[in-house]
Design a protein around this motif. Structure first.
Motif, short mmCIF file in Angstrom:
data_model
loop_
_atom_site.label_atom_id
_atom_site.label_comp_id
_atom_site.label_asym_id
_atom_site.label_seq_id
_atom_site.Cartn_x
_atom_site.Cartn_y
_atom_site.Cartn_z
N GLU A 134 0.65 -1.28 0.03
CA GLU A 134 -0.05 -0.20 -0.22
C GLU A 134 0.88 1.12 0.15
N ASN A 135 1.75 1.12 0.21
CA ASN A 135 2.97 2.47 0.27
C ASN A 135 3.03 2.84 -1.12
N GLY A 136 3.23 4.42 -1.12
CA GLY A 136 3.37 5.08 -2.75
C GLY A 136 4.69 5.87 -1.98
N PRO A 137 4.64 6.58 -3.43
CA PRO A 137 5.60 7.77 -3.11
C PRO A 137 5.82 8.65 -2.00
N VAL A 138 4.87 9.00 -1.39
CA VAL A 138 5.08 9.61 -0.31
C VAL A 138 5.06 8.86 1.43
N GLU A 139 4.17 7.43 1.19
CA GLU A 139 4.66 6.94 2.63
C GLU A 139 6.55 6.08 2.61
N LEU A 140 7.39 6.24 0.83
CA LEU A 140 8.37 6.04 0.96
C LEU A 140 8.86 6.84 1.53
N GLY A 141 8.82 8.04 0.85
CA GLY A 141 9.35 8.78 1.75
C GLY A 141 9.50 9.47 3.21
N LYS A 142 8.33 8.82 3.93
CA LYS A 142 8.26 9.11 4.95
C LYS A 142 8.90 7.95 5.97
N ILE A 143 9.19 6.85 5.57
CA ILE A 143 9.62 5.77 5.74
C ILE A 143 11.64 6.20 5.54
N VAL A 144 11.79 6.92 4.74
CA VAL A 144 13.08 6.99 4.35
C VAL A 144 13.74 8.31 5.28
N ARG A 145 12.84 9.25 5.70
CA ARG A 145 13.07 10.83 6.10
C ARG A 145 13.49 10.45 7.77
N ASP A 146 13.32 9.32 8.17
CA ASP A 146 14.06 9.55 9.82
C ASP A 146 15.80 9.79 9.14
N ASP A 147 15.82 8.57 8.10
CA ASP A 147 17.65 8.38 8.18
C ASP A 147 17.79 9.68 7.09
N ALA A 199 25.67 11.05 -12.64
CA ALA A 199 26.20 11.39 -14.00
C ALA A 199 25.13 10.37 -14.60
N TYR A 200 26.21 9.50 -13.90
CA TYR A 200 25.52 8.13 -14.55
C TYR A 200 24.17 7.50 -15.46
N PHE A 201 23.21 8.58 -13.84
CA PHE A 201 21.82 7.95 -14.46
C PHE A 201 21.55 9.14 -15.83
N ALA A 202 22.24 10.20 -15.53
CA ALA A 202 21.82 11.49 -16.67
C ALA A 202 20.26 11.79 -16.96
N LEU A 203 19.79 11.91 -15.65
CA LEU A 203 18.41 12.49 -15.75
C LEU A 203 17.49 14.15 -15.87
N PRO A 204 17.56 13.96 -16.91
CA PRO A 204 16.62 15.22 -17.16
C PRO A 204 16.26 16.53 -15.76
N ARG A 205 15.92 16.53 -14.89
CA ARG A 205 15.99 17.45 -13.89
C ARG A 205 16.73 16.57 -12.40
N GLN A 206 17.19 17.37 -11.81
CA GLN A 206 17.56 16.89 -10.84
C GLN A 206 16.03 16.80 -9.46
N LEU A 207 15.70 14.94 -9.01
CA LEU A 207 14.80 15.13 -7.54
C LEU A 207 15.37 15.50 -6.80
N LYS A 208 14.69 16.41 -5.74
CA LYS A 208 15.26 16.87 -4.39
C LYS A 208 14.08 15.77 -3.19
N SER A 209 13.98 14.99 -4.13
CA SER A 209 13.12 13.99 -3.01
C SER A 209 12.76 12.88 -3.00
N VAL A 210 12.91 12.05 -1.89
CA VAL A 210 12.44 10.68 -2.51
C VAL A 210 11.25 10.62 -3.11
N GLU A 211 10.21 11.45 -2.57
CA GLU A 211 8.38 11.23 -2.75
C GLU A 211 8.77 11.20 -4.53
N GLN A 212 10.34 12.82 -4.98
CA GLN A 212 9.95 12.86 -6.08
C GLN A 212 10.48 11.65 -7.14
N ALA A 213 11.82 10.86 -6.15
CA ALA A 213 12.11 10.53 -7.28
C ALA A 213 11.03 8.73 -7.40
#
Length: 422
Positions: free
Chosen positions: A233-246, A260-274
């Protein structure tokens, strides 16, 4: 008349069918890699070794071999002809060494070439040293021992007294010993306090025997994290909350995905965005990866091997069972969880809720992921199944997957241990 099939040196993309097998020192740090060539059944050993070694030497020029072994020592089996023909390549690659058969000790021309290589600082290792009973053969082995810096001594089929005698004989020439066939932690302990520079064997991939299984707080923390991530049931928000404490885990995770290895078009600023960008299942596996890679209580090469298995399993599943590829990643990563946690697989899975398909593969060797893990393990050991109808195609596929997986694993591990430069 039977004709041995020819071994393909490289595939159409120039990828070498090669496996790097670690040799560790007594502190479990990497001492060197030995480079092996998986060979389909029915292919002549000498034919395969010559073709693949020639391809490896040619690959040095474009830097692909250096990327595979990073800046570590690497030993490559070389035949007489290749040693005589490619001496310049060894002279100009200080970290690449030649592994030499003991049968070549009676060849005066080769011995002279080896002395010349040694004078230039080239690394030379005698393969599978044995004490010959025949005086002429022993004289040839002695001649090689006067030149090489390292010698491999197999201990898994020798009584400890006989193994010690072989090691003493090698040391008398001032040569360093690499013991092979160290397949249990007990065997490693038997030789760890002796004058040995390197250890090679299957012990690295196995948990140590302990009287009472115990998980350290850091390992329990990793398992709790993995357990929390298993909730479908965990979605992006839940994953972000789980990891946020670490905070450290979050930092390493975002640093890795934004590299640069993954050459993303823009920088991801949070686990939720990722998680939105890559997908929840893939990000869950990424978090697994960084958590496991961050366990610094086990040898780095074991952690890298777990990452290589995960990546190869995912890519193999993409061809065989595309809908299960992300679950295959987890199966590959967790296939060494017993060795990483240093407890039995049954014990560690008591603390970790996993899908039944993954549990079947890890505990019983059954289910949809069992054959995938078997393919990866065979490749690690330089073995290929003999009944593959498209044998060459299979070798090429596995070679490409392995090279990609090692590059990915080295990159991820660099972020996990803080040594990444980007």
């Amino acid at each position: 008349m039977a004709v041995n099939p020819q071994a393909a040196a490289v595939n159409d993309d120039g990828i070498l069918p090669i496996v790097r097998v670690p040799v560790l020192d007594r502190k479990q740090a990497l001492f060197a890699y030995e480079l092996l060539f998986p060979r389909p059944a029915g292919v002549d050993v000498d034919t395969a070794a010559t073709a693949h070694t020639q391809a490896t030497l040619s690959a040095i020029a474009d830097g692909s071999l250096k990327r595979l072994v990073r800046d570590n020592r690497a030993f490559l089996h070389m035949s007489r002809d290749l040693l005589l023909e490619h001496a310049d390549i060894l002279r100009h690659n200080a970290r690449l060494g030649a592994s030499i058969s003991a049968d070549l000790g009676g060849d005066d021309q080769l011995l002279e070439k080896l002395r010349e290589l040694k004078s230039h600082g080239c690394l030379l290792m005698l393969e599978d040293f044995n004490l010959p009973a025949d005086p002429a053969h022993r004289a040839g082995v002695d001649a090689l021992l006067r030149i090489v810096q390292f010698a491999k001594v197999a201990v898994n089929h020798r009584h400890p007294v006989a193994a010690r005698a072989h090691m003493d004989y090698v040391h008398a020439f001032g040569v360093k010993v690499i013991v092979t066939g160290i397949d249990t932690h007990e065997s490693f302990a038997d030789y760890a306090d002796q004058d040995v520079d390197g250890f090679q064997g299957k012990y690295l991939l196995r948990p140590e025997r302990v009287d009472m299984p115990r998980l350290t707080p850091s390992k329990l923390g990793v398992l709790r994290l993995m357990g929390a991530l298993q909730d479908p049931e965990n979605g992006p928000v839940e994953l972000g909350k789980i990891v946020r404490d670490d905070a450290i885990l979050s930092y390493k995770l975002l640093g890795c995905v934004n590299s640069a290895y993954f050459a993303l078009p823009r920088q991801l600023k949070s686990v939720e965005q990722a998680a939105v960008f890559f997908g929840v299942n893939r990000m869950r596996n990424w978090i697994f990866t960084m958590a496991v890679s961050g366990m610094d209580e086990r040898p780095p090469e074991l952690l890298r091997q777990a990452l290589i298995r995960a990546h190869m399993s995912e890519k193999l599943a993409r061809v065989i069972k595309p809908e299960l590829q992300e679950m295959a990643f987890t199966a590959g990563l967790f296939s060494l969880l017993d060795a990483l946690m240093n407890v039995s697989m049954a014990y560690v899975l008591e603390h970790l809720p996993l899908a039944i398909e993954i549990r079947e593969a890890l505990l019983d060797g059954t289910g949809p992921f069992a054959s995938i893990l078997d393919q990866v393990r065979h490749w690690e050991e330089g073995e290929l199944e003999s009944d593959a109808a498209l044998r060459d195609q299979h070798v090429h596929q596995m070679a490409a997957l392995y090279v990609e997986a090692t590059s990915w694993a080295d990159h991820v591990y660099a972020f996990a241990d803080g040594s990444a430069s980007e």
